[in-house]
Design a protein around this motif. Structure first.
Motif, PDB file in Angstrom:
ATOM      1  N   PHE A  94      -0.718  32.519  10.970  1.00 30.50           N
ATOM      2  CA  PHE A  94      -0.481  31.085  11.101  1.00 30.50           C
ATOM      3  C   PHE A  94       0.905  30.803  10.522  1.00 30.50           C
ATOM      4  CE2 PHE A  94      -5.019  31.687  11.236  1.00 30.50           C
ATOM      5  CZ  PHE A  94      -5.383  30.904  12.323  1.00 30.50           C
ATOM      6  N   THR A  95       1.811  30.368  11.383  1.00 30.99           N
ATOM      7  CA  THR A  95       3.228  30.276  11.048  1.00 30.99           C
ATOM      8  C   THR A  95       3.792  28.951  11.532  1.00 30.99           C
ATOM      9  OG1 THR A  95       5.364  31.420  11.287  1.00 30.99           O
ATOM     10  CG2 THR A  95       3.909  31.430  13.204  1.00 30.99           C
ATOM     11  N   SER A  96       5.019  28.657  11.128  1.00 34.76           N
ATOM     12  CA  SER A  96       5.674  27.417  11.558  1.00 34.76           C
ATOM     13  C   SER A  96       7.178  27.596  11.554  1.00 34.76           C
ATOM     14  CB  SER A  96       5.295  26.261  10.623  1.00 34.76           C
ATOM     15  OG  SER A  96       6.051  25.098  10.914  1.00 34.76           O
ATOM     16  N   GLN A  97       7.824  27.020  12.555  1.00 33.77           N
ATOM     17  CA  GLN A  97       9.290  27.022  12.603  1.00 33.77           C
ATOM     18  C   GLN A  97       9.885  26.181  11.484  1.00 33.77           C
ATOM     19  OE1 GLN A  97      10.297  25.748  16.588  1.00 33.77           O
ATOM     20  NE2 GLN A  97       8.982  27.305  17.513  1.00 33.77           N
ATOM     21  N   GLY A  98       9.089  25.300  10.881  1.00 29.13           N
ATOM     22  CA  GLY A  98       9.573  24.450   9.814  1.00 29.13           C
ATOM     23  C   GLY A  98       9.323  25.002   8.428  1.00 29.13           C
ATOM     24  N   CYS A  99       8.927  26.265   8.325  1.00 26.69           N
ATOM     25  CA  CYS A  99       8.576  26.879   7.037  1.00 26.69           C
ATOM     26  C   CYS A  99       9.583  27.973   6.711  1.00 26.69           C
ATOM     27  CB  CYS A  99       7.156  27.447   7.116  1.00 26.69           C
ATOM     28  SG  CYS A  99       6.712  28.582   5.804  1.00 26.69           S
ATOM     29  N   SER A 100      10.331  27.801   5.613  1.00 30.56           N
ATOM     30  CA  SER A 100      11.372  28.769   5.271  1.00 30.56           C
ATOM     31  C   SER A 100      10.816  30.104   4.818  1.00 30.56           C
ATOM     32  CB  SER A 100      12.272  28.189   4.172  1.00 30.56           C
ATOM     33  OG  SER A 100      11.523  27.933   2.992  1.00 30.56           O
ATOM     34  N   SER A 101       9.538  30.160   4.442  1.00 30.74           N
ATOM     35  CA  SER A 101       8.914  31.419   4.023  1.00 30.74           C
ATOM     36  C   SER A 101       8.373  32.228   5.192  1.00 30.74           C
ATOM     37  CB  SER A 101       7.771  31.130   3.041  1.00 30.74           C
ATOM     38  OG  SER A 101       8.227  30.468   1.892  1.00 30.74           O
ATOM     39  N   CYS A 102       8.396  31.648   6.399  1.00 29.31           N
ATOM     40  CA  CYS A 102       7.732  32.282   7.532  1.00 29.31           C
ATOM     41  C   CYS A 102       8.525  33.369   8.258  1.00 29.31           C
ATOM     42  CB  CYS A 102       7.299  31.218   8.546  1.00 29.31           C
ATOM     43  SG  CYS A 102       5.850  30.267   8.015  1.00 29.31           S
ATOM     44  N   PRO A 103       9.864  33.305   8.352  1.00 33.11           N
ATOM     45  CA  PRO A 103      10.559  34.332   9.141  1.00 33.11           C
ATOM     46  C   PRO A 103      10.248  35.771   8.755  1.00 33.11           C
ATOM     47  CG  PRO A 103      12.017  32.474   8.807  1.00 33.11           C
ATOM     48  CD  PRO A 103      10.782  32.197   7.991  1.00 33.11           C
ATOM     49  N   PRO A 104      10.126  36.138   7.464  1.00 32.76           N
ATOM     50  CA  PRO A 104       9.737  37.526   7.167  1.00 32.76           C
ATOM     51  C   PRO A 104       8.352  37.876   7.702  1.00 32.76           C
ATOM     52  CG  PRO A 104      10.707  36.491   5.232  1.00 32.76           C
ATOM     53  CD  PRO A 104      10.477  35.397   6.228  1.00 32.76           C
ATOM     54  N   ALA A 105       7.447  36.906   7.689  1.00 33.17           N
ATOM     55  CA  ALA A 105       6.106  37.144   8.232  1.00 33.17           C
ATOM     56  C   ALA A 105       6.159  37.312   9.747  1.00 33.17           C
ATOM     57  CB  ALA A 105       5.177  35.989   7.863  1.00 33.17           C
ATOM     58  N   ASP A 106       7.004  36.515  10.414  1.00 30.67           N
ATOM     59  CA  ASP A 106       7.145  36.639  11.862  1.00 30.67           C
ATOM     60  C   ASP A 106       7.695  38.021  12.234  1.00 30.67           C
ATOM     61  OD1 ASP A 106       6.353  33.905  12.222  1.00 30.67           O
ATOM     62  OD2 ASP A 106       8.386  33.291  11.691  1.00 30.67           O
ATOM     63  N   ALA A 107       8.657  38.501  11.447  1.00 30.13           N
ATOM     64  CA  ALA A 107       9.220  39.831  11.709  1.00 30.13           C
ATOM     65  C   ALA A 107       8.182  40.923  11.467  1.00 30.13           C
ATOM     66  CB  ALA A 107      10.444  40.050  10.827  1.00 30.13           C
ATOM     67  N   LEU A 108       7.391  40.781  10.402  1.00 31.40           N
ATOM     68  CA  LEU A 108       6.340  41.768  10.122  1.00 31.40           C
ATOM     69  C   LEU A 108       5.325  41.797  11.251  1.00 31.40           C
ATOM     70  CD1 LEU A 108       4.894  43.791   8.273  1.00 31.40           C
ATOM     71  CD2 LEU A 108       3.808  41.835   7.129  1.00 31.40           C
ATOM     72  N   LEU A 109       4.956  40.628  11.759  1.00 25.19           N
ATOM     73  CA  LEU A 109       3.984  40.598  12.855  1.00 25.19           C
ATOM     74  C   LEU A 109       4.519  41.338  14.066  1.00 25.19           C
ATOM     75  CD1 LEU A 109       1.138  39.058  13.532  1.00 25.19           C
ATOM     76  CD2 LEU A 109       2.611  37.950  15.214  1.00 25.19           C
ATOM     77  N   GLY A 110       5.836  41.221  14.327  1.00 25.38           N
ATOM     78  CA  GLY A 110       6.426  41.938  15.451  1.00 25.38           C
ATOM     79  C   GLY A 110       6.240  43.439  15.327  1.00 25.38           C
ATOM     80  N   LYS A 111       6.342  43.955  14.100  1.00 27.95           N
ATOM     81  CA  LYS A 111       6.123  45.387  13.885  1.00 27.95           C
ATOM     82  C   LYS A 111       4.652  45.748  14.058  1.00 27.95           C
ATOM     83  CE  LYS A 111      10.029  45.675  10.712  1.00 27.95           C
ATOM     84  NZ  LYS A 111      10.468  45.883   9.308  1.00 27.95           N
ATOM     85  N   LEU A 112       3.767  44.921  13.520  1.00 28.19           N
ATOM     86  CA  LEU A 112       2.336  45.196  13.632  1.00 28.19           C
ATOM     87  C   LEU A 112       1.862  45.118  15.081  1.00 28.19           C
ATOM     88  CD1 LEU A 112       0.966  43.223  10.544  1.00 28.19           C
ATOM     89  CD2 LEU A 112       1.627  45.635  10.696  1.00 28.19           C
ATOM     90  N   ALA A 113       2.500  44.269  15.876  1.00 26.35           N
ATOM     91  CA  ALA A 113       2.099  44.105  17.275  1.00 26.35           C
ATOM     92  C   ALA A 113       2.296  45.379  18.090  1.00 26.35           C
ATOM     93  CB  ALA A 113       2.882  42.956  17.917  1.00 26.35           C
ATOM     94  N   ARG A 114       3.132  46.302  17.597  1.00 22.57           N
ATOM     95  CA  ARG A 114       3.371  47.545  18.316  1.00 22.57           C
ATOM     96  C   ARG A 114       2.406  48.654  17.917  1.00 22.57           C
ATOM     97  NH1 ARG A 114       8.812  46.047  17.059  1.00 22.57           N
ATOM     98  NH2 ARG A 114       9.027  47.747  15.538  1.00 22.57           N
ATOM     99  N   ARG A 115       1.555  48.385  16.947  1.00 19.64           N
ATOM    100  CA  ARG A 115       0.622  49.424  16.501  1.00 19.64           C
ATOM    101  C   ARG A 115      -0.542  49.554  17.467  1.00 19.64           C
ATOM    102  NH1 ARG A 115      -0.416  49.567  10.114  1.00 19.64           N
ATOM    103  NH2 ARG A 115      -2.057  50.884  10.990  1.00 19.64           N
ATOM    104  N   ASP A 116      -1.064  50.773  17.592  1.00 18.87           N
ATOM    105  CA  ASP A 116      -2.149  51.003  18.536  1.00 18.87           C
ATOM    106  C   ASP A 116      -3.523  50.800  17.931  1.00 18.87           C
ATOM    107  OD1 ASP A 116      -2.333  53.206  16.921  1.00 18.87           O
ATOM    108  OD2 ASP A 116      -1.925  54.682  18.494  1.00 18.87           O
TER     109      ASP A 116
END
Length: 252
Positions: A41-63
């Protein structure tokens, strides 16, 4: 907000090793083994969220994971209206908090298999929550498969193992955009361009499972015609309850 800190060494190492190998891994395939379901659960208006968004991108590639981003709308008043947010995502997050009886609603928040939450920008906390969810639900897992033939998709849920606590659940079809890149003009992230992964756009029930094997047929053209390039199926017990089965549609 008080965030979780590092949990078990085993869980942390498992996640970090998986991230390192993720570039060679594909998305979670349909099958019988336990699959970790990550909802961020993320938001473009949350300054703490970009690292979480990047982490999710890595997790999305896991099998061994289904990783989904669910942008919320409750920070829109801070000066930037999230272009991907949905009130339904905010409602889902609140429903999880209600089910857990802890009122913990924040961003970036990860909910793992519907039962454990963690700070989404803390890999160690996400690892600990993932290990906890597996410990709780691995014996309850229901194999899900998705087959494609011509214009039809067949979703199949297997029998309960006979000793599982959860004898019923809802099959949810989740449609998502694999990548969305947004240039943010105002608010806490003003001037940044952020990439979001597996952004949930629709979530619809497609059938009820009652502990016995069942199949649901869907016209592929109808599903793909909605304009999104990713699709997953979740089996969830109760309302905002444990996710006890999951798969993505291979070759989507």
């Amino acid at each position: 907000m008080k965030t979780h800190r590092a949990g078990t060494f085993r869980a942390t190492v498992a996640l970090l090793v998986g991230i390192a190998a993720s570039s060679a891994a594909g998305p979670a395939a349909a099958g019988g083994g336990f699959t970790t379901v990550i909802e961020l659960f993320t938001s473009q208006g949350c300054s703490s969220c970009p690292p979480a968004d990047a982490l999710l991108g890595k997790l999305a590639r896991r099998d061994d994971m289904v990783a989904l981003s669910l942008p919320v709308d409750y920070w829109d008043y801070l000066g930037w209206k999230d272009t991907l947010a949905s009130p339904a995502n905010s409602a889902r997050q609140r429903a999880y908090a209600h089910a857990r009886h802890d009122r913990a609603v924040y961003t970036p928040q990860v909910v793992v298999n519907g039962v454990v939450h963690a700070a989404g920008n803390d890999p160690a906390s996400v690892a600990e929550a993932s290990a906890d969810a597996r410990d709780r639900l691995e014996d309850e897992w229901v194999p899900i498969s998705v087959d494609s033939k011509g214009d039809m998709l067949r979703v199949h849920a297997a029998d309960s193992n006979g000793e599982a606590r959860y004898g019923s659940g809802t099959l949810w079809l989740v449609l998502y955009s694999e990548v969305e890149e947004v240039s943010i003009k105002r608010g806490e992230n003003a001037g940044r361009t952020i990439r979001y992964y597996n952004v949930v756009r629709e979530m619809s029930p497609i059938g009820m499972w009652h502990g016995k094997a069942m199949s649901v047929d869907l016209p592929k053209s109808d599903v793909r015609g909605r304009g999104y390039d990713g699709c997953a199926v979740l089996l969830q017990a109760g309302y905002a309850g444990p996710i006890i089965g999951a798969a993505v549609l291979p070759g989507w």
